[in-house]
Design a protein around this motif. Structure first.
Motif, PDB file in Angstrom:
ATOM      1  N   LEU A   1       0.827  -1.202   0.000  1.00 47.18           N
ATOM      2  CA  LEU A   1       0.000   0.000   0.000  1.00 47.18           C
ATOM      3  C   LEU A   1       0.864   1.256   0.000  1.00 47.18           C
ATOM      4  O   LEU A   1       0.557   2.243  -0.687  1.00 47.18           O
ATOM      5  CB  LEU A   1      -0.924  -0.009   1.221  1.00 47.18           C
ATOM      6  CG  LEU A   1      -1.901   1.164   1.347  1.00 47.18           C
ATOM      7  CD1 LEU A   1      -2.849   1.215   0.158  1.00 47.18           C
ATOM      8  CD2 LEU A   1      -2.694   1.049   2.655  1.00 47.18           C
ATOM      9  N   LEU A   2       1.963   1.220   0.736  1.00 44.39           N
ATOM     10  CA  LEU A   2       2.900   2.351   0.744  1.00 44.39           C
ATOM     11  C   LEU A   2       3.502   2.559  -0.644  1.00 44.39           C
ATOM     12  O   LEU A   2       3.650   3.701  -1.116  1.00 44.39           O
ATOM     13  CB  LEU A   2       4.006   2.119   1.768  1.00 44.39           C
ATOM     14  CG  LEU A   2       3.588   2.099   3.244  1.00 44.39           C
ATOM     15  CD1 LEU A   2       4.782   1.760   4.133  1.00 44.39           C
ATOM     16  CD2 LEU A   2       2.998   3.447   3.650  1.00 44.39           C
ATOM     17  N   ARG A   3       3.828   1.455  -1.311  1.00 40.91           N
ATOM     18  CA  ARG A   3       4.419   1.554  -2.654  1.00 40.91           C
ATOM     19  C   ARG A   3       3.408   2.107  -3.664  1.00 40.91           C
ATOM     20  O   ARG A   3       3.772   2.882  -4.546  1.00 40.91           O
ATOM     21  CB  ARG A   3       4.931   0.178  -3.097  1.00 40.91           C
ATOM     22  CG  ARG A   3       6.046  -0.365  -2.222  1.00 40.91           C
ATOM     23  CD  ARG A   3       6.500  -1.751  -2.661  1.00 40.91           C
ATOM     24  NE  ARG A   3       7.541  -2.269  -1.781  1.00 40.91           N
ATOM     25  CZ  ARG A   3       7.320  -2.979  -0.695  1.00 40.91           C
ATOM     26  NH1 ARG A   3       6.069  -3.304  -0.360  1.00 40.91           N
ATOM     27  NH2 ARG A   3       8.309  -3.397   0.058  1.00 40.91           N
TER      28      ARG A   3
ATOM     29  N   ASP B   1       1.882   9.375  -6.058  1.00 38.84           N
ATOM     30  CA  ASP B   1       2.599  10.655  -5.970  1.00 38.84           C
ATOM     31  C   ASP B   1       3.355  10.937  -7.258  1.00 38.84           C
ATOM     32  O   ASP B   1       3.377  12.085  -7.739  1.00 38.84           O
ATOM     33  CB  ASP B   1       3.573  10.643  -4.797  1.00 38.84           C
ATOM     34  CG  ASP B   1       2.860  10.618  -3.448  1.00 38.84           C
ATOM     35  OD1 ASP B   1       1.671  10.966  -3.413  1.00 38.84           O
ATOM     36  OD2 ASP B   1       3.507  10.239  -2.445  1.00 38.84           O
ATOM     37  N   TYR B   2       3.973   9.905  -7.823  1.00 39.13           N
ATOM     38  CA  TYR B   2       4.730  10.073  -9.062  1.00 39.13           C
ATOM     39  C   TYR B   2       3.811  10.538 -10.193  1.00 39.13           C
ATOM     40  O   TYR B   2       4.145  11.470 -10.935  1.00 39.13           O
ATOM     41  CB  TYR B   2       5.418   8.758  -9.446  1.00 39.13           C
ATOM     42  CG  TYR B   2       6.048   8.784 -10.822  1.00 39.13           C
ATOM     43  CD1 TYR B   2       7.253   9.445 -11.038  1.00 39.13           C
ATOM     44  CD2 TYR B   2       5.424   8.172 -11.908  1.00 39.13           C
ATOM     45  CE1 TYR B   2       7.838   9.491 -12.294  1.00 39.13           C
ATOM     46  CE2 TYR B   2       6.003   8.212 -13.176  1.00 39.13           C
ATOM     47  CZ  TYR B   2       7.197   8.865 -13.354  1.00 39.13           C
ATOM     48  OH  TYR B   2       7.762   8.916 -14.606  1.00 39.13           O
TER      49      TYR B   2
ATOM     50  N   ARG C   1       3.625  13.941 -12.478  1.00 34.96           N
ATOM     51  CA  ARG C   1       3.590  13.861 -13.952  1.00 34.96           C
ATOM     52  C   ARG C   1       2.424  14.680 -14.503  1.00 34.96           C
ATOM     53  O   ARG C   1       2.553  15.324 -15.542  1.00 34.96           O
ATOM     54  CB  ARG C   1       3.445  12.404 -14.389  1.00 34.96           C
ATOM     55  CG  ARG C   1       4.742  11.629 -14.498  1.00 34.96           C
ATOM     56  CD  ARG C   1       4.445  10.199 -14.912  1.00 34.96           C
ATOM     57  NE  ARG C   1       3.602  10.160 -16.100  1.00 34.96           N
ATOM     58  CZ  ARG C   1       4.060  10.223 -17.347  1.00 34.96           C
ATOM     59  NH1 ARG C   1       5.361  10.324 -17.553  1.00 34.96           N
ATOM     60  NH2 ARG C   1       3.245  10.187 -18.367  1.00 34.96           N
ATOM     61  N   GLN C   2       1.304  14.637 -13.808  1.00 34.25           N
ATOM     62  CA  GLN C   2       0.145  15.403 -14.249  1.00 34.25           C
ATOM     63  C   GLN C   2       0.438  16.904 -14.180  1.00 34.25           C
ATOM     64  O   GLN C   2       0.040  17.668 -15.062  1.00 34.25           O
ATOM     65  CB  GLN C   2      -1.068  15.065 -13.382  1.00 34.25           C
ATOM     66  CG  GLN C   2      -2.373  15.723 -13.834  1.00 34.25           C
ATOM     67  CD  GLN C   2      -2.788  15.286 -15.219  1.00 34.25           C
ATOM     68  OE1 GLN C   2      -2.831  14.095 -15.505  1.00 34.25           O
ATOM     69  NE2 GLN C   2      -3.083  16.249 -16.090  1.00 34.25           N
ATOM     70  N   GLN C   3       1.151  17.322 -13.127  1.00 28.72           N
ATOM     71  CA  GLN C   3       1.529  18.728 -13.017  1.00 28.72           C
ATOM     72  C   GLN C   3       2.411  19.143 -14.190  1.00 28.72           C
ATOM     73  O   GLN C   3       2.236  20.232 -14.764  1.00 28.72           O
ATOM     74  CB  GLN C   3       2.268  18.958 -11.706  1.00 28.72           C
ATOM     75  CG  GLN C   3       1.421  18.759 -10.455  1.00 28.72           C
ATOM     76  CD  GLN C   3       2.252  18.797  -9.189  1.00 28.72           C
ATOM     77  OE1 GLN C   3       3.418  19.207  -9.203  1.00 28.72           O
ATOM     78  NE2 GLN C   3       1.665  18.367  -8.088  1.00 28.72           N
TER      79      GLN C   3
ATOM     80  N   ILE D   1      -5.022   3.458 -10.349  1.00 32.97           N
ATOM     81  CA  ILE D   1      -4.129   3.389  -9.187  1.00 32.97           C
ATOM     82  C   ILE D   1      -4.892   3.761  -7.917  1.00 32.97           C
ATOM     83  O   ILE D   1      -4.720   3.130  -6.871  1.00 32.97           O
ATOM     84  CB  ILE D   1      -2.909   4.312  -9.376  1.00 32.97           C
ATOM     85  CG1 ILE D   1      -2.127   3.901 -10.633  1.00 32.97           C
ATOM     86  CG2 ILE D   1      -1.993   4.260  -8.153  1.00 32.97           C
ATOM     87  CD1 ILE D   1      -0.956   4.797 -10.950  1.00 32.97           C
ATOM     88  N   ARG D   2      -5.754   4.758  -8.004  1.00 33.87           N
ATOM     89  CA  ARG D   2      -6.583   5.126  -6.848  1.00 33.87           C
ATOM     90  C   ARG D   2      -7.514   3.980  -6.459  1.00 33.87           C
ATOM     91  O   ARG D   2      -7.722   3.702  -5.284  1.00 33.87           O
ATOM     92  CB  ARG D   2      -7.395   6.387  -7.155  1.00 33.87           C
ATOM     93  CG  ARG D   2      -6.605   7.681  -7.024  1.00 33.87           C
ATOM     94  CD  ARG D   2      -7.529   8.862  -6.800  1.00 33.87           C
ATOM     95  NE  ARG D   2      -8.527   8.951  -7.860  1.00 33.87           N
ATOM     96  CZ  ARG D   2      -8.324   9.553  -9.038  1.00 33.87           C
ATOM     97  NH1 ARG D   2      -7.148  10.097  -9.281  1.00 33.87           N
ATOM     98  NH2 ARG D   2      -9.270   9.600  -9.938  1.00 33.87           N
ATOM     99  N   ASN D   3      -8.082   3.331  -7.465  1.00 31.55           N
ATOM    100  CA  ASN D   3      -8.970   2.193  -7.189  1.00 31.55           C
ATOM    101  C   ASN D   3      -8.221   1.067  -6.478  1.00 31.55           C
ATOM    102  O   ASN D   3      -8.756   0.425  -5.573  1.00 31.55           O
ATOM    103  CB  ASN D   3      -9.577   1.669  -8.490  1.00 31.55           C
ATOM    104  CG  ASN D   3     -10.570   2.636  -9.102  1.00 31.55           C
ATOM    105  OD1 ASN D   3     -11.108   3.509  -8.411  1.00 31.55           O
ATOM    106  ND2 ASN D   3     -10.820   2.507 -10.392  1.00 31.55           N
ATOM    107  N   LEU D   4      -6.972   0.814  -6.912  1.00 32.78           N
ATOM    108  CA  LEU D   4      -6.153  -0.207  -6.265  1.00 32.78           C
ATOM    109  C   LEU D   4      -5.889   0.164  -4.815  1.00 32.78           C
ATOM    110  O   LEU D   4      -6.020  -0.672  -3.907  1.00 32.78           O
ATOM    111  CB  LEU D   4      -4.833  -0.378  -7.015  1.00 32.78           C
ATOM    112  CG  LEU D   4      -3.754  -1.218  -6.316  1.00 32.78           C
ATOM    113  CD1 LEU D   4      -4.256  -2.633  -6.058  1.00 32.78           C
ATOM    114  CD2 LEU D   4      -2.475  -1.246  -7.141  1.00 32.78           C
TER     115      LEU D   4
END
Length: 217
Positions: free
Chosen positions: A57-59, A65-66, A70-72, A198-201
């Motif tokens: 979960l931490l990973r 975050d990465y 990238r979106q920014q 990724i949010r769903n995971l």
């Protein structure tokens, strides 16, 4: 004589009954101990899976975050594409240059889960729906890892065409007309979409862990 025979026969059956009962009790006790031992081992294996999921979960959070960074960068490049006359100040340059040069390798652990499956622990888990939820965590992680690895390979291919990864080279002096720079622009502008998978995971793993806490109470 007949009474003696009856007495001996009765004694024999009583002794035989005692032996049979003794063997039955021993076997039953052995089975109970074996079952308790198996359940304890299965519980240990399952707790190891929970601990492994906590680490994963931490990973997953780091991967989120990465992609947020990238979106920014993607938003910034789109804005520059529309307004190339804009100048870069030092703070903006440093922030986006760091994102541009960042590469994140996503790996997750599944050793405890494999042991739980092959070690027979899953056979003792009565709630098969919950077992499927755990399995889905690992299936989703593998799918996301595969997609992320492909994206990082594409990134490497695009950047290998550049002699300088500095964002100054990419966005200043109207270098966007350079086909090599255009490839980098397209890479970040077209692959910077929202990663809801990724949010769903992350949410799915959190639900599994929350349920694990409630079941261990």
């Amino acid at each position: 004589m007949k009474k003696l025979k009856d007495l001996k026969l009765g004694s024999y059956f009583r002794e035989l009954s005692i032996v049979i009962i003794g063997v039955t009790v021993t076997l039953f006790a052995g089975n109970v101990i074996s079952h308790i031992s198996e359940k304890k081992e299965a519980r240990t294996q399952l707790n190891n899976v929970y601990s492994e999921l906590e680490g994963n979960l931490l990973r997953v959070g780091q991967l989120m975050d990465y992609y947020e960074k990238r979106q920014q960068l993607s938003d910034f490049l789109w804005d520059y594409h529309k307004h190339p006359e804009k100048k870069l100040d030092d703070e903006t340059y440093s922030r986006y240059n760091a994102i541009l040069n960042e590469k994140y390798s996503f790996n997750y652990r599944k050793g405890a889960y494999d042991s739980f499956i092959t070690g027979g622990g899953m056979k003792l888990l009565k709630n098969k729906t919950f077992l499927l939820d755990i399995a889905e965590c690992y299936e989703m992680m593998e799918e996301i890892k595969s997609g992320h690895d492909q994206l990082m390979e594409l990134r490497l291919n695009q950047f290998s065409r550049l002699y300088d990864n500095d964002i100054n080279f990419i966005v200043k002096s109207h270098k966007i007309s350079d086909p090599r720079v255009r490839g980098v622009f397209n890479f970040y502008m077209l692959t910077g979409e929202d990663r809801s998978d990724i949010r769903n995971l992350k949410e799915h793993i959190e639900r599994v862990l929350s349920r694990a806490v409630s079941e261990n109470k």
